[in-house]
Each structure stands twice: as C-alpha cells, then as structure tokens.
Design a protein around this motif. Structure first.
Motif, short mmCIF file in Angstrom:
data_model
loop_
_atom_site.label_atom_id
_atom_site.label_comp_id
_atom_site.label_asym_id
_atom_site.label_seq_id
_atom_site.Cartn_x
_atom_site.Cartn_y
_atom_site.Cartn_z
N PHE A 80 -3.81 0.09 10.00
CA PHE A 80 -3.14 1.33 10.37
C PHE A 80 -2.30 1.95 9.24
N GLY A 81 -1.93 1.19 8.22
CA GLY A 81 -1.25 1.78 7.07
C GLY A 81 0.20 1.39 6.89
N THR A 82 1.07 1.78 7.80
CA THR A 82 2.50 1.52 7.69
C THR A 82 3.02 0.93 8.99
N LEU A 83 4.25 0.43 8.95
CA LEU A 83 4.86 -0.10 10.17
C LEU A 83 4.97 0.98 11.23
N ALA A 84 5.34 2.19 10.81
CA ALA A 84 5.44 3.30 11.76
C ALA A 84 4.08 3.59 12.40
N GLU A 85 3.02 3.51 11.61
CA GLU A 85 1.69 3.78 12.15
C GLU A 85 1.22 2.66 13.07
N VAL A 86 1.62 1.43 12.77
CA VAL A 86 1.29 0.32 13.68
C VAL A 86 1.94 0.56 15.03
N VAL A 128 22.47 20.56 16.64
CA VAL A 128 21.18 20.18 16.07
C VAL A 128 21.00 20.69 14.65
N LEU A 129 21.41 21.91 14.38
CA LEU A 129 21.16 22.49 13.05
C LEU A 129 21.96 21.79 11.96
N SER A 130 23.06 21.15 12.34
CA SER A 130 23.84 20.40 11.35
C SER A 130 23.34 18.97 11.22
N SER A 131 22.38 18.60 12.04
CA SER A 131 21.79 17.26 11.99
C SER A 131 20.29 17.37 11.76
N TRP A 132 19.91 18.29 10.89
CA TRP A 132 18.51 18.65 10.75
C TRP A 132 17.63 17.49 10.31
N ASN A 133 18.12 16.66 9.41
CA ASN A 133 17.32 15.52 8.96
C ASN A 133 17.03 14.56 10.10
N GLN A 134 18.04 14.37 10.97
CA GLN A 134 17.82 13.50 12.14
C GLN A 134 16.80 14.11 13.10
N VAL A 135 16.84 15.44 13.22
CA VAL A 135 15.86 16.13 14.07
C VAL A 135 14.45 15.89 13.53
N LEU A 136 14.28 16.03 12.24
CA LEU A 136 12.97 15.82 11.63
C LEU A 136 12.52 14.37 11.79
N ASP A 137 13.45 13.43 11.59
CA ASP A 137 13.11 12.01 11.77
C ASP A 137 12.66 11.74 13.20
N TYR A 138 13.36 12.34 14.15
CA TYR A 138 13.02 12.13 15.55
C TYR A 138 11.63 12.70 15.87
N CYS A 139 11.38 13.90 15.39
CA CYS A 139 10.08 14.52 15.66
C CYS A 139 8.95 13.71 15.04
N ARG A 140 9.18 13.23 13.85
CA ARG A 140 8.15 12.43 13.18
C ARG A 140 7.91 11.13 13.94
N ALA A 141 8.99 10.45 14.35
CA ALA A 141 8.84 9.19 15.09
C ALA A 141 8.12 9.41 16.41
N SER A 142 8.35 10.57 17.01
CA SER A 142 7.80 10.84 18.34
C SER A 142 6.34 11.27 18.32
N MET A 143 5.91 11.92 17.23
CA MET A 143 4.63 12.62 17.29
C MET A 143 3.66 12.36 16.15
N ALA A 144 4.13 11.84 15.03
CA ALA A 144 3.29 11.79 13.84
C ALA A 144 2.01 10.99 14.04
#
Length: 250
Positions: A80-86, A128-144
């Motif tokens: 699968f590639g990475t731990l996140a992908e596993v 949310v806009l002041s925590s943008w990096n966390q928003v991106l991390d969350y979206c990636r963890a949820s959907m990538a």
C-alpha cells in the motif's frame, strides 16, 4: 516365613529408579527481544524516531501476539505504500496480505477511525481559518485513501467555527454527483454562514478538473445571495492536495 521374592521392600528396593526426563528448555522466539527493544525506543524517544514499518509493527504486536510481525508490516507497506495508506486501505484488500485476517483488518480500521477522530478534534470548536494546516491534515486523513470519490462539506458559523462535517455524496472511482441546491439547503438548515467544499480524487492526482471548477463556481453563485460564503474547495489525492482558492480558480 515369606520368601525374599515376596518381600515388597526388597522388590521396590531392587527396582531401578525411573529415569526422570527433563523438559527441554525452549528458547524464546527471537522476535520477543525485538519487541522489547522497539517498545523501549518508542518509550524513550517517541514515535517520530521510528520508521513507518516500525510503528506498524508496534500496532501489530497487540493484534498478532504470537508471531513475528516485521515481515507482515513490511508486506503491508510494500502493498500500500505508507502507514497512512495501510490504515486507509479497505479491509478486504488488507486481508489479501499474508498474515492479515478479518480480525486484524478490522482492528486496523478501528485504529484508522480513531486517528481520524483525533484529527477532527484538532479543528473542532476552533476558528477554522486560523487552523488551516490542521484542516488540511484532517481532510487528508479522512479522504486521501478512499477508493471512491466523496464530496464532503465543512459547515461554519459566523465566527468560522466548525458546526458540522458531512459527507454529502459518495460516487465512483472518478465521479461524484453534486447538487448545488442540496449543498445550500443543508447550509441553511444548519444556519451556516460559510462552507468549505472538499472532495477526493482516488487516482491520486489532486488537479481540479474543468467540471470541478464549474461546479464550484455554481455553488458560489447560488450561495452568495443567501449570505453564505464558500471559503475554498480542497481536492485531496494520495499525492497531495490542491486548493482552488490557492490556485486562483475561485
């Protein structure tokens, strides 16, 4: 007087003592010492010092208690590639890796769900806009690493604090039907004054398509007269993410 051959003292006294066989000392499996050393490294230096396969091994220690888990961890990463992908892989695909049965696959999905919940906690009740990096991390963890396209909406209040996070549509490997009227209807139901649109590209390439751009502009045009702002449309892929606002597409 009874003969000596009937003397039970002599009978037992003359019989040779039975040989007592000592159970062979079994050597401990080689992987037990490795497990102890890896746990000690994690305890003293933290997870950041460990490679993906080592963190995956630590997870598998509990899930597969009587086996060498290093080959299993490396096989999962090779597939699968990475731990996140596993963790993001569907359970039925995890079970195609030797050593992973239904129970272990389910436990890995539970770990993945806990990780997503943790990521969501980073943006809950925060601007949310002041925590943008966390928003991106969350979206990636949820959907990538979803195998099918999902269309997700983050609903915000007037202070840009997250009200709700909902997957509105799930589609195929390369298409999700999106209905702008339904997006706005749900925003009004939640009294949201702003939204962030998110969807994934299972192909891995997050580049917005022409259809993605047109659909986003339609939602913006529909939302604006009702006082609902569209802050961004983020597209998530295994190979990264793209912000339509960052790309000056909206």
């Amino acid at each position: 007087m009874a003969s000596d051959e009937h003397d039970e003292r002599g009978f037992f006294g003359e019989r040779p003592l039975p040989t007592i066989k000592r159970a062979a000392t079994q050597e401990k499996p080689h992987y037990l010492g490795h497990r102890d050393r890896l746990r000690e490294r994690f305890s003293t230096a933290g997870g950041e010092t460990l490679a993906d396969y080592e963190l995956l091994e630590l997870l598998l220690f509990r899930l597969i208690p009587r086996s060498d888990t290093k080959p299993v961890a490396k096989a999962l990463l090779a597939r699968f590639g990475t731990l996140a992908e596993v963790l993001g892989a569907p359970a039925h695909l995890l079970q195609e890796v030797k050593g992973i049965g239904p129970s272990v696959a389910l436990d890995l999905k539970i770990v993945a769900a806990a990780a997503r919940r943790l990521a969501r906690g980073e943006i809950s009740r925060r601007e949310v806009l002041s925590s943008w990096n966390q928003v991106l991390d969350y979206c990636r963890a949820s959907m990538a690493f979803e195998a099918r396209e999902q269309f997700r909406i983050l609903f915000l209040d007037k202070k840009n604090v997250l009200i709700a996070d909902e997957v509105q549509q799930t589609g195929t490997v390369d298409h999700t039907p999106v209905y702008p009227r339904e997006v706005i209807k749900r925003a009004l139901e939640l009294s949201a004054t702003a939204i962030i649109l998110v969807h994934n590209h299972p192909s891995g390439d997050p580049t917005p398509s022409r259809a993605d751009i047109d659909m986003t502009r339609t939602i913006i045009d529909t939302a604006k007269p009702l006082g609902i702002a569209v802050h961004d449309h983020i597209i998530i892929g295994k190979n990264g993410l793209a912000s339509m606002k960052g790309l000056l597409l909206i």
